[in-house]
Design a protein around this motif. Structure first.
Motif, PDB file in Angstrom:
ATOM      1  N   ALA A  47      13.620  55.416  39.282  1.00  0.00           N
ATOM      2  CA  ALA A  47      15.079  55.390  39.465  1.00  0.00           C
ATOM      3  C   ALA A  47      15.600  56.810  39.576  1.00  0.00           C
ATOM      4  N   VAL A  48      16.494  57.023  40.527  1.00  0.00           N
ATOM      5  CA  VAL A  48      17.064  58.349  40.722  1.00  0.00           C
ATOM      6  C   VAL A  48      18.082  58.640  39.629  1.00  0.00           C
ATOM      7  N   ARG A  49      18.902  57.645  39.321  1.00  0.00           N
ATOM      8  CA  ARG A  49      19.914  57.811  38.282  1.00  0.00           C
ATOM      9  C   ARG A  49      19.549  56.977  37.071  1.00  0.00           C
ATOM     10  N   ARG A  50      20.013  57.450  35.915  1.00  0.00           N
ATOM     11  CA  ARG A  50      19.774  56.679  34.701  1.00  0.00           C
ATOM     12  C   ARG A  50      20.673  55.466  34.663  1.00  0.00           C
ATOM     13  N   ARG A  51      20.270  54.500  33.874  1.00  0.00           N
ATOM     14  CA  ARG A  51      21.046  53.281  33.710  1.00  0.00           C
ATOM     15  C   ARG A  51      22.348  53.590  32.972  1.00  0.00           C
ATOM     16  N   MET A  52      23.416  52.900  33.364  1.00  0.00           N
ATOM     17  CA  MET A  52      24.700  53.100  32.689  1.00  0.00           C
ATOM     18  C   MET A  52      24.624  52.580  31.256  1.00  0.00           C
ATOM     19  N   ALA A  53      25.444  53.143  30.408  1.00  0.00           N
ATOM     20  CA  ALA A  53      25.522  52.660  29.026  1.00  0.00           C
ATOM     21  C   ALA A  53      26.063  51.230  29.032  1.00  0.00           C
TER      22      ALA A  53
END
Length: 160
Positions: A47-53
């Motif tokens: 994944a390029v971006r981390r998962r949202m909170a």
């Protein structure tokens, strides 16, 4: 085939593997037949971006649903207006109210994200350059403290 010490997923994988081996053997196929030399159709990519909170994701899902319903309601109001239906006026009023709620929901996502970042902080690792600069500053402070302990008059000369 005994499945002692395996979890259910591993049991299924072991069973499927033995099943496919048996089918291949019956058909006269080997593992070489399965290797076609082509790239696989599906490749896992990180994944390029981390998962949202979780709270932010919940607010975002809620906002998307509300905005979608508002757009549907706006389309109904528009079509009723074109058709000259009696329902056009209540639909337009409902659309105006829904637009306010949708705006509130989108702002809620933004506020929730800001609050989460403020409470939990951004978890990032400093770059090696920043880390090295901090080490150098620490070393310089230690040298200065060591020098001040050894020769207090040296600090007076350095400060002047």
């Amino acid at each position: 085939m005994r499945h002692q010490g395996l979890v259910p997923g591993e049991i299924r994988a072991a069973t499927e593997e033995s099943d496919t081996r048996g089918v291949r053997a019956e058909c006269g196929e080997s593992d070489a037949f399965m290797d076609t030399g082509r790239a696989p159709l599906w490749q896992e990519e990180p994944a390029v971006r981390r998962r949202m909170a979780d709270p932010v994701r919940t607010a975002a899902v809620r906002a998307v649903i509300i905005v979608a319903l508002t757009l549907i309601q706006a389309m109904v109001a528009f079509l009723c207006t074109l058709a000259g239906s009696w329902f056009a006026f209540p639909a337009v009023l409902g659309t105006v109210a829904s637009t306010v709620v949708a705006t509130w929901a989108v702002l809620d996502v933004w506020v929730t994200r800001q609050v989460w970042v403020q409470r939990n902080g951004v978890r990032s690792q400093p770059s090696s350059t920043a880390r090295e600069l901090r080490r150098e500053r620490r070393r310089a402070r230690r040298r200065q403290r060591r020098a001040s302990r050894e020769d207090p008059s040296r600090i007076d000369r350095a400060a002047a």
